[in-house]
Design a protein around this motif. Structure first.
Motif, PDB file in Angstrom:
ATOM      1  N   MET A   1       1.134  -1.743   0.142  1.00 37.07           N
ATOM      2  CA  MET A   1       0.136  -0.275  -0.193  1.00 37.07           C
ATOM      3  C   MET A   1       1.314   0.904   0.588  1.00 37.07           C
ATOM      4  O   MET A   1       1.938   0.922   1.232  1.00 37.07           O
ATOM      5  N   LEU A   2       0.302   2.163  -0.783  1.00 36.87           N
ATOM      6  CA  LEU A   2       1.122   3.623  -0.883  1.00 36.87           C
ATOM      7  C   LEU A   2       0.424   4.956  -0.120  1.00 36.87           C
ATOM      8  O   LEU A   2      -0.913   4.608  -1.056  1.00 36.87           O
ATOM      9  N   ILE A   3       0.649   5.669   0.146  1.00 37.27           N
ATOM     10  CA  ILE A   3       0.127   6.771   0.987  1.00 37.27           C
ATOM     11  C   ILE A   3       0.478   7.451   0.344  1.00 37.27           C
ATOM     12  O   ILE A   3       2.499   8.212   0.254  1.00 37.27           O
ATOM     13  N   CYS A   4      -0.199   8.758   0.059  1.00 38.26           N
ATOM     14  CA  CYS A   4       0.646   9.719  -0.662  1.00 38.26           C
ATOM     15  C   CYS A   4       0.453  11.548   0.002  1.00 38.26           C
ATOM     16  O   CYS A   4      -1.172  10.916  -0.128  1.00 38.26           O
ATOM     17  N   PHE A   5       0.374  12.076   0.876  1.00 38.34           N
ATOM     18  CA  PHE A   5       0.856  13.050   1.345  1.00 38.34           C
ATOM     19  C   PHE A   5       0.469  14.121   0.553  1.00 38.34           C
ATOM     20  O   PHE A   5       1.616  14.794   0.534  1.00 38.34           O
ATOM     21  N   GLY A   6      -0.625  14.655  -0.280  1.00 36.72           N
ATOM     22  CA  GLY A   6      -0.455  15.790  -1.029  1.00 36.72           C
ATOM     23  C   GLY A   6      -0.212  15.388  -2.424  1.00 36.72           C
ATOM     24  O   GLY A   6       0.362  14.959  -3.231  1.00 36.72           O
ATOM     25  N   LEU A   7      -1.857  14.840  -3.500  1.00 40.85           N
ATOM     26  CA  LEU A   7      -1.815  14.971  -4.750  1.00 40.85           C
ATOM     27  C   LEU A   7      -1.584  15.342  -5.317  1.00 40.85           C
ATOM     28  O   LEU A   7      -2.680  16.259  -6.303  1.00 40.85           O
ATOM     29  N   GLU A  66      -1.130   1.200   7.471  1.00 40.51           N
ATOM     30  CA  GLU A  66      -1.482   0.301   6.793  1.00 40.51           C
ATOM     31  C   GLU A  66      -0.276  -0.349   5.667  1.00 40.51           C
ATOM     32  O   GLU A  66       0.400  -0.833   4.572  1.00 40.51           O
ATOM     33  N   ALA A  67       0.442   1.083   5.764  1.00 45.38           N
ATOM     34  CA  ALA A  67       1.009   1.335   4.498  1.00 45.38           C
ATOM     35  C   ALA A  67       2.634   1.091   4.826  1.00 45.38           C
ATOM     36  O   ALA A  67       3.009   1.099   5.428  1.00 45.38           O
ATOM     37  N   ASP A  68       2.896   0.648   3.207  1.00 42.87           N
ATOM     38  CA  ASP A  68       4.201   0.050   3.278  1.00 42.87           C
ATOM     39  C   ASP A  68       5.353   1.046   2.271  1.00 42.87           C
ATOM     40  O   ASP A  68       6.445   0.831   2.964  1.00 42.87           O
ATOM     41  N   ALA A  69       5.059   1.897   1.386  1.00 44.35           N
ATOM     42  CA  ALA A  69       5.483   3.446   1.435  1.00 44.35           C
ATOM     43  C   ALA A  69       4.124   4.690   1.600  1.00 44.35           C
ATOM     44  O   ALA A  69       3.642   4.706   1.199  1.00 44.35           O
ATOM     45  N   ALA A  70       5.177   5.701   1.864  1.00 47.82           N
ATOM     46  CA  ALA A  70       4.563   6.533   2.100  1.00 47.82           C
ATOM     47  C   ALA A  70       5.666   8.412   0.468  1.00 47.82           C
ATOM     48  O   ALA A  70       6.577   8.094   0.420  1.00 47.82           O
ATOM     49  N   LEU A  71       4.736   8.876   0.169  1.00 43.56           N
ATOM     50  CA  LEU A  71       4.623   9.295  -1.100  1.00 43.56           C
ATOM     51  C   LEU A  71       4.835  10.964   0.049  1.00 43.56           C
ATOM     52  O   LEU A  71       3.343  11.829  -0.261  1.00 43.56           O
ATOM     53  N   GLN A  95       4.092  -0.513  11.509  1.00 41.82           N
ATOM     54  CA  GLN A  95       5.898  -1.151  11.462  1.00 41.82           C
ATOM     55  C   GLN A  95       5.533  -1.383  10.135  1.00 41.82           C
ATOM     56  O   GLN A  95       6.672  -2.067   9.890  1.00 41.82           O
ATOM     57  N   ARG A  96       4.756  -1.377   9.336  1.00 41.68           N
ATOM     58  CA  ARG A  96       4.871  -1.768   7.618  1.00 41.68           C
ATOM     59  C   ARG A  96       5.230  -0.720   7.057  1.00 41.68           C
ATOM     60  O   ARG A  96       6.541  -1.689   6.031  1.00 41.68           O
ATOM     61  N   LEU A  97       5.476   0.628   7.648  1.00 40.08           N
ATOM     62  CA  LEU A  97       6.708   1.146   6.802  1.00 40.08           C
ATOM     63  C   LEU A  97       8.258   1.056   6.516  1.00 40.08           C
ATOM     64  O   LEU A  97       9.054   0.937   7.934  1.00 40.08           O
ATOM     65  N   ARG A  98       8.388   1.093   4.593  1.00 40.68           N
ATOM     66  CA  ARG A  98       9.922   0.314   4.908  1.00 40.68           C
ATOM     67  C   ARG A  98      10.299   2.189   3.854  1.00 40.68           C
ATOM     68  O   ARG A  98      11.839   2.301   3.852  1.00 40.68           O
TER      69      ARG A  98
END
Length: 290
Positions: A1-7, A66-71, A95-98
């Protein structure tokens, strides 16, 4: 899962090109109507949540967990980075954020009188917004070090791409061919930003990377080239001194800084081969897509 702060412009293009690599994508926007429009998209792959930069909702905290990656492309303010300020604890316990990719700017280098800079060049930001960016970069680097999370800082040059380029300016008759002797700018196509973000996530890269084209050139050159592609006369030259009094403080500070930015580290460590190494390739491709 990817979370983007600011689309924003760059994040949306990254999702458009590389979004299929993620099972789920959650992104934040500031306005309820924009969130509703994005959530109504028939693809249903993107879930938009409201984040005003000050407080988190339970839904946003759940997505972070739940995010694995954050932009991150939310700009800082004079109180620091809004994402870390409001969501830092949630991110620290995810815990999943890498991997985190933070979109910054080459403006942190400040004015160098046209000299070349690279990632080893100590930043000397002149504008307040660039000083805020540099502080936000350091805050994210510190966050990654504390929590063993890869944080890549992408310092972006002047962004152009679909809907935001010299061709559009010529067509709308808003192009200005401003001439300032000795002035050069680096640029970067949004498609190349997207592949830099993808490479940073794929390699779980840490550190700072300049995301800029191969050829810093005078600011009027893309305007002239766009006019040639469209078969029209370019707008007349306007001396910088003549137009400077009409510029906003932000635009004026942009024009008062001059540097040439190297991208060797981007190519060497992230394996990037620019699809649009200069504005010529980028504008030609955009012209052919019209």
């Amino acid at each position: 899962m990817l979370i983007c702060f600011g689309l924003g412009y760059s994040a949306e293009h990254f999702i458009e090109i590389f979004g299929q690599k993620f099972d789920r994508i959650v992104g934040t926007v500031r306005a309820a109507d924009r969130a509703a429009a994005l959530n109504a998209h028939p693809s249903g792959r993107l879930k938009a949540l409201i984040f005003d930069g000050t407080a988190t909702t339970m839904e946003l905290q759940s997505a972070i967990a739940e995010a694995d990656a954050a932009l991150v492309s939310v700009p800082p303010d004079d109180n620091g980075d809004p994402v870390l300020r409001a969501c830092g604890d949630a991110l620290a316990h995810a815990q999943r954020l890498r991997a985190v990719v933070y979109l910054s700017t080459i403006g942190v280098y400040g004015d160098r009188g046209g000299a070349w800079v690279d990632e080893a060049t100590p930043p000397q930001p002149g504008a307040a917004r660039s000083r805020e960016r540099l502080a936000a970069e350091q805050a994210w680097i510190d966050f990654g070090a504390r929590h063993n999370i890869a944080v890549a800082i992408l310092r972006l040059a002047g962004i152009y791409g679909p809907g935001q380029n010299a061709l559009v300016q010529i067509a709308s008759r808003k192009a200005r061919r401003i001439v300032k002797p000795g002035q050069v700018f680096n640029r970067i196509h949004v498609g190349d930003i997207a592949q830099a973000i993808d490479a940073a996530f794929t390699r779980r890269a840490s550190g700072i990377f300049n995301v800029a084209d191969d050829a810093p050139t005078p600011p009027a050159d893309p305007i002239v080239f766009a006019a040639q592609l469209m078969g029209v006369a370019p707008p007349p030259e306007i001396p910088f001194e003549q137009t400077a009094p009409t510029m906003s403080p932000m635009a004026l500070s942009f024009w008062q800084e001059c540097r040439r930015v190297k991208n060797d580290k981007l190519k060497r460590e992230l394996g990037i081969s620019l699809r649009y190494p200069t504005y010529r390739e980028g504008l030609r491709a955009l012209f052919e897509e019209r």
